[in-house]
Design a protein around this motif. Sequence first.
Motif: not given
Length: 180
Positions: A42-62
């Motif tokens: 939410s603190r990035t210039p394009f939060p929707d792009v961030c959550t759509a792309t980065a959010g998919r990989h959250a389960s890979k990070y402890p």
Amino acid sequence: MGPVHPRLVLLAAVAALFTGFLPRALGKGHGAVNPVVAGICSRTPFPDVCTATAGRHASKYPVIDNLAVLNMQVDAFAKRTAQARKHVARSARTVPPAQSQALTFCDTMYMNTQDTIGAAQRAITFKDTGTAKIMLQLAVQDFESCDRPFTQAGTPNPMGKFDKELNQMANNCMTLANMI
């Protein structure tokens, strides 16, 4: 049927609650995003792009923190650049020679982008934000150069959609790099 033990009922209720809740909270299934990732994005210039792309990989990070989300976004940026190169290869077979030549130039620029993203990833590993940001800025310059031959020839750029998405992802990466 005999009496049901109260603890068994409680255990079954808790299990039912968590089977429906945990996958969504962890960003799995149904398109839900980890709330920590969403907060950072939410603190990035394009939060929707961030959550759509980065959010998919959250389960890979402890641990989900700014650095993890930066790594997620840079990984997504690298993958999208690879997809752009594949699109160039497909498009080059179906366009007139002038556009095909311009697409060959784009392919070279995307290949350069991949190299600079790799350098940015190495810098991020060492938390060298200065180098990471410079590499990400160079990556932006590389893929933005793709538009030049199309503009000069007065023909539409079939890579415009990719370039826009890559630009948004790169801007998110640079903002996230400032957060570590």
